[in-house]
Design a protein around this motif. Structure first.
Motif, PDB file in Angstrom:
ATOM      1  N   UNK A 281      10.012 -16.910   1.003  1.00  0.00           N
ATOM      2  CA  UNK A 281       9.553 -18.007   0.152  1.00  0.00           C
ATOM      3  C   UNK A 281       8.590 -17.438  -0.870  1.00  0.00           C
ATOM      4  N   UNK A 282       8.377 -18.179  -1.938  1.00  0.00           N
ATOM      5  CA  UNK A 282       7.430 -17.765  -2.967  1.00  0.00           C
ATOM      6  C   UNK A 282       6.096 -18.458  -2.728  1.00  0.00           C
ATOM      7  N   UNK A 283       5.040 -17.667  -2.617  1.00  0.00           N
ATOM      8  CA  UNK A 283       3.686 -18.180  -2.389  1.00  0.00           C
ATOM      9  C   UNK A 283       2.807 -17.695  -3.534  1.00  0.00           C
ATOM     10  N   UNK A 284       2.254 -18.621  -4.299  1.00  0.00           N
ATOM     11  CA  UNK A 284       1.354 -18.262  -5.407  1.00  0.00           C
ATOM     12  C   UNK A 284       2.016 -17.251  -6.347  1.00  0.00           C
ATOM     13  N   UNK A 285       3.313 -17.457  -6.596  1.00  0.00           N
ATOM     14  CA  UNK A 285       4.040 -16.593  -7.515  1.00  0.00           C
ATOM     15  C   UNK A 285       4.531 -15.300  -6.918  1.00  0.00           C
TER      16      UNK A 285
ATOM     17  N   UNK B  61       6.810 -13.252  -3.986  1.00  0.00           N
ATOM     18  CA  UNK B  61       7.886 -13.362  -3.008  1.00  0.00           C
ATOM     19  C   UNK B  61       7.380 -12.822  -1.668  1.00  0.00           C
ATOM     20  N   UNK B  62       7.535 -13.588  -0.618  1.00  0.00           N
ATOM     21  CA  UNK B  62       7.019 -13.201   0.690  1.00  0.00           C
ATOM     22  C   UNK B  62       8.094 -13.312   1.762  1.00  0.00           C
ATOM     23  N   UNK B  63       7.857 -12.609   2.860  1.00  0.00           N
ATOM     24  CA  UNK B  63       8.701 -12.690   4.048  1.00  0.00           C
ATOM     25  C   UNK B  63       7.893 -13.317   5.166  1.00  0.00           C
ATOM     26  N   UNK B  64       8.518 -14.240   5.891  1.00  0.00           N
ATOM     27  CA  UNK B  64       7.828 -14.936   6.970  1.00  0.00           C
ATOM     28  C   UNK B  64       8.152 -14.359   8.333  1.00  0.00           C
ATOM     29  N   UNK B  65       7.122 -14.329   9.192  1.00  0.00           N
ATOM     30  CA  UNK B  65       7.279 -13.901  10.581  1.00  0.00           C
ATOM     31  C   UNK B  65       6.686 -14.978  11.477  1.00  0.00           C
ATOM     32  N   UNK B  66       7.485 -15.415  12.456  1.00  0.00           N
ATOM     33  CA  UNK B  66       7.018 -16.446  13.385  1.00  0.00           C
ATOM     34  C   UNK B  66       6.829 -15.828  14.761  1.00  0.00           C
TER      35      UNK B  66
ATOM     36  N   UNK C 285       1.059 -21.109  18.169  1.00  0.00           N
ATOM     37  CA  UNK C 285       2.203 -20.707  17.371  1.00  0.00           C
ATOM     38  C   UNK C 285       1.758 -20.458  15.939  1.00  0.00           C
ATOM     39  N   UNK C 286       2.393 -19.508  15.272  1.00  0.00           N
ATOM     40  CA  UNK C 286       2.011 -19.236  13.893  1.00  0.00           C
ATOM     41  C   UNK C 286       3.191 -18.706  13.094  1.00  0.00           C
ATOM     42  N   UNK C 287       3.113 -18.887  11.798  1.00  0.00           N
ATOM     43  CA  UNK C 287       3.993 -18.217  10.848  1.00  0.00           C
ATOM     44  C   UNK C 287       3.091 -17.568   9.818  1.00  0.00           C
ATOM     45  N   UNK C 288       3.273 -16.271   9.599  1.00  0.00           N
ATOM     46  CA  UNK C 288       2.508 -15.568   8.578  1.00  0.00           C
ATOM     47  C   UNK C 288       3.482 -15.088   7.510  1.00  0.00           C
ATOM     48  N   UNK C 289       3.139 -15.355   6.251  1.00  0.00           N
ATOM     49  CA  UNK C 289       3.964 -14.958   5.122  1.00  0.00           C
ATOM     50  C   UNK C 289       3.274 -13.793   4.415  1.00  0.00           C
ATOM     51  N   UNK C 290       3.953 -12.647   4.333  1.00  0.00           N
ATOM     52  CA  UNK C 290       3.375 -11.460   3.725  1.00  0.00           C
ATOM     53  C   UNK C 290       4.238 -11.012   2.551  1.00  0.00           C
ATOM     54  N   UNK C 291       3.589 -10.424   1.545  1.00  0.00           N
ATOM     55  CA  UNK C 291       4.343  -9.956   0.388  1.00  0.00           C
ATOM     56  C   UNK C 291       4.913  -8.562   0.645  1.00  0.00           C
ATOM     57  N   UNK C 292       5.497  -7.950  -0.378  1.00  0.00           N
ATOM     58  CA  UNK C 292       6.146  -6.662  -0.198  1.00  0.00           C
ATOM     59  C   UNK C 292       5.208  -5.555   0.203  1.00  0.00           C
ATOM     60  N   UNK C 293       3.906  -5.721  -0.044  1.00  0.00           N
ATOM     61  CA  UNK C 293       2.924  -4.725   0.353  1.00  0.00           C
ATOM     62  C   UNK C 293       2.187  -5.088   1.624  1.00  0.00           C
ATOM     63  N   UNK C 294       2.654  -6.134   2.334  1.00  0.00           N
ATOM     64  CA  UNK C 294       2.084  -6.639   3.570  1.00  0.00           C
ATOM     65  C   UNK C 294       0.706  -7.259   3.416  1.00  0.00           C
ATOM     66  N   UNK C 295       0.407  -7.715   2.199  1.00  0.00           N
ATOM     67  CA  UNK C 295      -0.769  -8.569   2.047  1.00  0.00           C
ATOM     68  C   UNK C 295      -0.417  -9.957   2.566  1.00  0.00           C
ATOM     69  N   UNK C 296      -1.227 -10.522   3.471  1.00  0.00           N
ATOM     70  CA  UNK C 296      -0.953 -11.890   3.921  1.00  0.00           C
ATOM     71  C   UNK C 296      -1.200 -12.875   2.781  1.00  0.00           C
ATOM     72  N   UNK C 297      -0.255 -13.754   2.561  1.00  0.00           N
ATOM     73  CA  UNK C 297      -0.372 -14.744   1.493  1.00  0.00           C
ATOM     74  C   UNK C 297      -0.581 -16.152   2.038  1.00  0.00           C
ATOM     75  N   UNK C 298      -0.039 -16.424   3.216  1.00  0.00           N
ATOM     76  CA  UNK C 298      -0.196 -17.753   3.811  1.00  0.00           C
ATOM     77  C   UNK C 298       0.008 -17.648   5.314  1.00  0.00           C
ATOM     78  N   UNK C 299      -0.781 -18.420   6.065  1.00  0.00           N
ATOM     79  CA  UNK C 299      -0.659 -18.455   7.519  1.00  0.00           C
ATOM     80  C   UNK C 299      -0.670 -19.916   7.954  1.00  0.00           C
ATOM     81  N   UNK C 300       0.300 -20.302   8.762  1.00  0.00           N
ATOM     82  CA  UNK C 300       0.363 -21.651   9.324  1.00  0.00           C
ATOM     83  C   UNK C 300       0.209 -21.537  10.832  1.00  0.00           C
ATOM     84  N   UNK C 301      -0.815 -22.202  11.378  1.00  0.00           N
ATOM     85  CA  UNK C 301      -1.121 -22.131  12.804  1.00  0.00           C
ATOM     86  C   UNK C 301      -0.915 -23.506  13.431  1.00  0.00           C
ATOM     87  N   UNK C 302      -0.277 -23.538  14.612  1.00  0.00           N
ATOM     88  CA  UNK C 302      -0.029 -24.786  15.329  1.00  0.00           C
ATOM     89  C   UNK C 302      -0.459 -24.626  16.781  1.00  0.00           C
TER      90      UNK C 302
END
Length: 240
Positions: A143-147, A149-154, A188-205
């Motif tokens: 998904x795109x976060x703040x412009x 492109x990121x990959x999500x890991x759950x 539970x969590x999903x972390x979205x990281x960009x191509x350089x593995x900077x975390x861009x968004x984290x959703x915690x449940x």
């Protein structure tokens, strides 16, 4: 990791994110939290990453309790943490901030419980070491976060298992203790990281006895200046 450097386990993902964060040196963030579907808190601030263990920060917290909104602030510099609670109850006249050593900053007994939770939440959500307690990562697409492109890991981890994980100490351990006391057994969590593995968004449940606790944390402004400042000394009550 795979030959291309892709993390294949939670500890590898944590190491990749921490390395990327330290390389950039700073970031800004905002967080929103809810309990049982009702808005609970919002947080804004910034971090300065000197190393994976040495992190300065500045943050403002707004907690909502019914129709009342309480505001608190915290600044971390070196070994000191400055807390500006929502009330001045029990503090010496003329003071607005409480200074404590980093070693006991997460549990100041003279500050109201709502502020304790705010401070512990800030550190606990930032501390990705808890993610390392998860058994496996499940890719969830892009998904795109703040412009970006990121990959999500759950993943999901057991609260007790995380408390036994090496490196989960201090405020992060206290967060898990509090969650367990509130009936939480898994996170539970999903972390979205960009191509350089900077975390861009984290959703915690987190399911709790009081309802499902949800928190969404977004990072932005990686590498942009963040300058935490200590409050004037005459306004500080030095506690440790």
């Amino acid at each position: 990791m795979l030959p291309d450097g892709t993390p294949t386990s939670p500890p590898q993902l944590v190491a990749a994110m921490e390395s990327a964060a330290v390389a950039r040196g700073s970031a800004r963030f905002d967080m929103s939290g809810s309990l049982g579907g009702a808005g609970l808190a919002s947080v804004t601030g910034g971090y300065v990453f000197h190393s994976a263990e040495e992190i300065d920060f500045t943050t403002t917290v707004e907690f909502r309790d019914g129709g009342t909104t309480r505001t608190a602030r915290a600044v971390g510099l070196g070994n000191a943490v400055y807390l500006r609670p929502p009330t001045r109850d029990g503090m010496p006249p003329g003071t607005e901030w409480i200074r404590r050593a980093r070693s006991d900053w997460e549990d100041p007994p003279e500050v109201t419980p709502v502020y304790n939770e705010a401070i512990r939440s800030i550190n606990g959500i930032r501390d990705w070491s808890m993610i390392a307690a998860a058994a496996e990562l499940v890719p969830v697409g892009t998904r795109t976060v703040d412009g970006e492109r990121t990959t999500g890991y759950r993943a999901r981890f057991e609260v007790l298992a995380a408390m036994r994980t090496e490196g989960v100490v201090g405020a992060s351990f206290r967060v898990l203790q509090d969650l367990y006391a509130q009936g939480a057994r898994t996170v539970g969590f999903i972390v979205w990281v960009d191509g350089g593995y900077l975390p861009r968004s984290v959703l915690v449940s987190v399911p709790t006895d009081e309802g499902r606790l949800m928190a969404e944390l977004n990072f932005h402004g990686w590498g942009e200046p963040v300058a935490p400042e200590a409050p004037p000394d005459e306004l500080v009550w030095r506690r440790s």
